[in-house]
Enzyme design. Structure first.
Site, short mmCIF file in Angstrom:
data_model
loop_
_atom_site.label_atom_id
_atom_site.label_comp_id
_atom_site.label_asym_id
_atom_site.label_seq_id
_atom_site.Cartn_x
_atom_site.Cartn_y
_atom_site.Cartn_z
CD GLN A 11 -2.82 -0.67 2.55
OE1 GLN A 11 -3.77 0.06 2.29
NE2 GLN A 11 -2.61 -1.14 3.76
CE1 TYR A 124 3.46 -5.81 11.37
CE2 TYR A 124 2.25 -4.60 13.07
CZ TYR A 124 2.85 -4.64 11.83
OH TYR A 124 2.86 -3.51 11.05
N1 LIG Z 1 -1.21 -1.63 7.23
C1 LIG Z 1 -1.31 -1.03 8.42
O1 LIG Z 1 -2.41 -0.84 8.95
C2 LIG Z 1 -0.08 -0.58 9.13
C3 LIG Z 1 -0.21 -0.02 10.41
C4 LIG Z 1 0.95 0.41 11.07
C5 LIG Z 1 2.18 0.30 10.46
N2 LIG Z 1 2.28 -0.27 9.23
C6 LIG Z 1 3.61 -0.38 8.62
O2 LIG Z 1 3.61 0.41 7.45
C7 LIG Z 1 4.46 -0.17 6.47
C8 LIG Z 1 3.72 -0.31 5.17
O3 LIG Z 1 2.59 -1.12 5.37
P1 LIG Z 1 1.62 -1.52 4.17
O4 LIG Z 1 0.23 -1.56 4.72
O5 LIG Z 1 1.93 -0.72 2.96
O6 LIG Z 1 2.08 -3.02 3.96
P2 LIG Z 1 1.63 -4.05 2.81
O7 LIG Z 1 0.59 -3.44 1.93
O8 LIG Z 1 1.32 -5.33 3.51
O9 LIG Z 1 2.95 -4.21 1.97
C9 LIG Z 1 4.09 -4.79 2.49
C10 LIG Z 1 4.99 -5.11 1.34
O10 LIG Z 1 6.16 -5.73 1.89
C11 LIG Z 1 6.59 -6.68 0.97
N3 LIG Z 1 7.37 -7.74 1.60
C12 LIG Z 1 6.98 -8.62 2.54
N4 LIG Z 1 7.97 -9.48 2.82
C13 LIG Z 1 9.01 -9.14 2.02
C14 LIG Z 1 10.30 -9.66 1.82
N5 LIG Z 1 10.75 -10.73 2.49
N6 LIG Z 1 11.10 -9.06 0.91
C15 LIG Z 1 10.68 -7.99 0.20
N7 LIG Z 1 9.46 -7.45 0.34
C16 LIG Z 1 8.62 -8.02 1.24
C17 LIG Z 1 5.32 -7.29 0.39
O11 LIG Z 1 5.63 -7.85 -0.86
P3 LIG Z 1 4.56 -8.76 -1.66
O12 LIG Z 1 3.58 -7.78 -2.23
O13 LIG Z 1 5.36 -9.42 -2.70
O14 LIG Z 1 3.98 -9.68 -0.65
C18 LIG Z 1 4.40 -6.09 0.31
O15 LIG Z 1 4.39 -5.51 -0.96
C19 LIG Z 1 4.95 -1.47 7.07
O16 LIG Z 1 6.20 -1.26 7.68
C20 LIG Z 1 3.94 -1.78 8.16
O17 LIG Z 1 4.52 -2.54 9.21
C21 LIG Z 1 1.18 -0.70 8.54
#
Ligand SMILES: NC(=O)c1ccc[n+]([C@@H]2O[C@H](COP(=O)([O-])OP(=O)(O)OC[C@H]3O[C@@H](n4cnc5c(N)ncnc54)[C@H](OP(=O)(O)O)[C@@H]3O)[C@@H](O)[C@H]2O)c1
Length: 291
Positions: A11, A124
């Site tokens: 995202q 997590y």
């Molecule tokens: N979503 C929330 O509500 C939330 C809340 C608080 C903090 N955050 C933090 O905000 C950040 C962005 O979150 P988001 O919602 O954008 O996450 P997301 O949509 O789940 O995207 C995470 C991305 O990380 C990639 N990834 C996972 N494992 C990997 C690996 N081993 N090597 C390379 N890439 C890898 C995934 O690749 P694939 O697409 O190939 O699987 C995915 O594209 C993260 O650090 C998360 O912890 C998120």
């Protein structure tokens, strides 16, 4: 400015690619291009590109699954981040790393400040905290930005789930005793772009933590009500308790983030969460993204 975006298909990774100015040189890396847990490959990648900054939007984000897939979650959220911090330091690149409100226990009544004690209550959150600590210990330049309750037109998220359920049901039961702040990933992406030049220019920032979320707060149930209202869904959110909706991972009862530090330090403004929600629901409708 030359930057590397890790997590290009997530995202935030996708929103960041939309937000960067055309004059910046951007390499957006998906997991299929380079797995973050392949330490040598990451080292090669960063040393070849020699970026000014690496923005790590990649993470293992399946909060419930992390309870059973502990090693996999830690490999991405902790050990890969530790490696990345050393790689960035060696390459002379600034690291902007994204962390989470789930580093907090949730018992505070007030919004959490960066200096408040952490006490993660799920795996997590514990892994993400160790990632933060590894960055601080590495001495690598850059910042950690904790955010919360992210949504966007991309991937899976609460807004898209509620919109999908509203096409199938007249009411949805939603937890009403957990508070946070719904945050649009495009707002976070714009904030990263806005602060990045100052972060790159400031040699004293070494893994310092900042909070960024939208302005305001809500329970998941209030968030759902607002989604249904804005999207004009014929669906009602019914308040339930956390006990009525057991999940593998515990969630903090309150994880609202106090964001005054990033606002004061970088002149960032927090957008109102309801306004950002309206804009993003329009985007979701226009793109006609499959829910
Ligand atoms: N979503 C929330 O509500 C939330 C809340 C608080 C903090 N955050 C933090 O905000 C950040 C962005 O979150 P988001 O919602 O954008 O996450 P997301 O949509 O789940 O995207 C995470 C991305 O990380 C990639 N990834 C996972 N494992 C990997 C690996 N081993 N090597 C390379 N890439 C890898 C995934 O690749 P694939 O697409 O190939 O699987 C995915 O594209 C993260 O650090 C998360 O912890 C998120």
């Amino acid at each position: 400015m030359r930057i590397v975006i890790l997590g290009a298909n997530g995202q935030l990774g996708r929103e960041l690619q939309r937000a960067v100015p055309h004059e910046w040189s951007v390499k957006a890396i998906a997991s299929s291009d380079c797995d973050l847990t392949n330490h040598k490959a990451i080292e090669r990648l960063i040393s070849e590109i020699a970026p000014d900054a690496v923005v790590n939007c990649a993470a293992y984000t399946a909060v419930d699954q992390a309870e059973t897939e502990r090693e996999t979650a830690d490999a991405v959220n902790w050990l890969a981040v530790e490696n990345l911090a050393h790689v960035a330091a060696t390459a002379g690149a600034v690291l902007v790393h994204i962390s989470t409100d789930y580093v907090f226990g949730g018992e505070s009544r007030a919004p959490y400040r960066e200096s408040d004690p952490t006490a993660p209550i799920n795996h997590y959150g514990a892994g993400k905290l160790r990632g933060e600590q590894a960055i601080a210990e590495s001495g690598c330049r850059g910042v950690v930005i904790r955010t919360q309750w992210l949504y966007s037109p991309y991937g899976k998220n609460f807004v898209k789930t509620m919109l999908r359920l509203a096409t199938q049901q007249r009411e949805v039961r939603v937890v009403a005793d957990q508070r946070g702040c719904p945050t649009a990933a495009d707002d976070l992406a714009e904030t990263i772009v806005a602060i990045l030049p100052a972060v790159v220019a400031d040699n004293t920032l070494r893994g310092e933590v900042f909070h960024f979320a939208s302005r305001g707060e809500a329970t998941w149930c209030e968030f759902a009500e607002e989604i249904f209202r804005v999207a004009e869904c014929d669906c009602r959110a019914v308040a339930i308790t956390t006990n009525d909706y057991p999940t593998a991972a515990r969630r903090p009862r309150n994880s609202v983030l106090n964001c005054s530090k990033i606002c004061e330090r970088f002149g960032v403004e927090q957008p109102d969460w309801r306004e950002s929600l309206r804009r993003n629901i329009e985007r979701i409708k226009k793109n006609d993204n499959p829910l």
